[in-house]
Scaffold this active site. Structure first.
Site, mmCIF file in Angstrom:
data_model
loop_
_atom_site.group_PDB
_atom_site.id
_atom_site.type_symbol
_atom_site.label_atom_id
_atom_site.label_comp_id
_atom_site.label_asym_id
_atom_site.label_seq_id
_atom_site.Cartn_x
_atom_site.Cartn_y
_atom_site.Cartn_z
ATOM 1 N N CYS A 82 -38.428 -22.327 -11.392
ATOM 2 C CA CYS A 82 -37.180 -21.590 -11.141
ATOM 3 C C CYS A 82 -36.607 -21.823 -9.747
ATOM 4 O O CYS A 82 -35.478 -21.424 -9.476
ATOM 5 C CB CYS A 82 -37.395 -20.105 -11.370
ATOM 6 S SG CYS A 82 -37.945 -19.732 -13.052
ATOM 7 N N CYS A 214 -33.623 -10.817 -16.542
ATOM 8 C CA CYS A 214 -32.473 -11.717 -16.590
ATOM 9 C C CYS A 214 -32.424 -12.434 -17.941
ATOM 10 O O CYS A 214 -33.449 -12.605 -18.599
ATOM 11 C CB CYS A 214 -32.528 -12.739 -15.449
ATOM 12 S SG CYS A 214 -33.816 -13.989 -15.633
#
Length: 394
Positions: A82, A214
């Site tokens: 990420c 998210c």
């Protein structure tokens, strides 16, 4: 010789749900063209390109950039989970700062699938073996998807240690939604209340609701970085400088501390921030605006402490006092963050760069943080890598 590094141009396309976006190479091309246009340079001026993505075959970077130009330059493909977008930016900044190149492109994109992130290669050992072993021992709950166990476990550790309430994480998610209302590029632009976050389906009862996580997202973002000398010679915008940047990977404490906050990168973030503060002589108290890695509301809260925005154990008070938003001490995630803007893994770090560049230029429109001069960026990837970047304007 160390060269001052300028963010001369940025580009970003609207983030979208899986299945609602263009293919990865089209998104990447659009973001790259936007960054070049914003900088006012042709692709022919780019001497190197670093292209980040997590889910894709080798040389996807070339596939995205060849329609922009085929000039024979080095194109390096980057994958750091990420933190991939910031890893591409780290390499671009390093190339310029060292003098290896004068003008470099950092590009990130991701074409994601619906649902929780999962391994693509099941015929070989996962890089998360040790993370999974420690998480199994500390939190259990094998029925819950791993990413939720990692970050939910970190949030629970903070709750157990400091008495933090679940509603505090809900307040972080509600704040993200209020910010995203003013971001036309965000995936979710609907404001939600603390009550609505609390009443969304529980993915881990008492620890996390669905709205605290998210969403899987598709998107792309890019930045053109160059030396200050190059920018001045060619009449480029020199408003925004990268004044310090640090990348860290895991320390032994990730696995030996028996603390889920450290499993998800607390020590990486704290050390990267320490390096940046020491190199600049600028402290957390001087920062005006922050884009940090809120893949879960739980991670935003613990990152306040890791970055020194508040004391250890002080994050709940920081949230409840409104010090994380407009009118408080430091505006965090004015873009809406990963929680509302979305999290296309390879693009996230460069989307943060896009937001902070506009904040320091004074061009963030309704999201503008008044008088913003110093900005901090935090981008985290488990497995692991953390990049902290400090920007400053004249």
């Amino acid at each position: 010789m160390s060269h001052k590094v300028i963010v001369a141009g940025v580009g970003m396309i609207p983030f979208a749900k899986p299945g609602a976006s263009d293919f990865y190479h089209v998104m990447g091309e659009k973001a790259a063209r936007q960054a070049l246009a914003d900088a006012g340079v042709d692709y022919g001026a780019i001497q190197q390109a670093f292209v980040g993505y997590v889910y894709g075959d080798s040389t996807c970077g070339q596939r995205a950039l060849y329609p922009v130009g085929m000039t024979g330059i080095p194109i390096i493909n980057v994958n750091n989970n990420c933190s991939t977008g910031s890893s591409a930016l780290f390499l671009a900044r390093q190339a310029v700062e060292s003098g290896a190149a004068d003008c470099v492109l950092a590009l990130g994109f991701e074409q994601m699938e619906p649902g929780a992130i999962k391994a693509k290669f099941t015929d070989r050992p996962t890089p998360f073996e040790e993370f999974d072993r420690v998480t199994d021992a500390l939190v259990g709950h094998p029925e819950i998807p791993l990413a939720l166990r990692y970050f939910g476990g970190a949030g629970k550790a903070h709750m157990d240690k400091y008495g933090t309430k679940l509603e505090t994480f809900a307040a972080i998610r509600a704040k993200a939604s209020r910010h995203a209302v003013n971001n036309p590029l965000a995936l979710f632009r609907k404001e939600v209340t603390v009550q609505e976050v609390m009443e969304s389906p529980a993915v881990w009862p008492g620890v996390m609701t669905r709205l605290m996580a998210c969403p899987p997202t598709c998107g792309a973002a890019a930045a053109v970085v160059c030396s200050e000398e190059y920018a001045k010679k060619h009449g480029l915008n020199t408003q925004v400088k990268i004044v310090a940047q640090a990348m860290t990977t895991d320390f032994p404490s990730t696995f030996t501390s028996k603390d889920m906050m450290r499993v998800v990168g607390y020590d990486m973030a704290r050390d990267a921030a320490r390096q940046v503060y020491e190199r600049t002589g600028i402290g957390a108290e001087d920062v005006d605006v922050v884009e940090l890695h809120d893949c879960f509301a739980q991670n935003e809260l613990i990152t306040y402490e890791a970055l020194g925005l508040c004391p250890e154990g002080g994050a709940e008070k920081f949230v409840l006092d409104g010090d994380n938003t407009y009118g408080g001490k430091v505006v965090t995630n004015p873009s809406g963050g990963l929680l509302s803007k979305g999290h296309p893994l390879g693009a996230t770090g460069l989307a943060q760069c896009y937001e902070l560049t506009h904040q320091l230029r004074g061009t963030a429109e309704k999201r503008q943080v008044e008088g913003a001069r110093i900005a901090l960026q935090h981008n985290l990837g488990l497995g692991g890598a953390c990049v902290v970047t400090m920007y400053q304007t004249n």
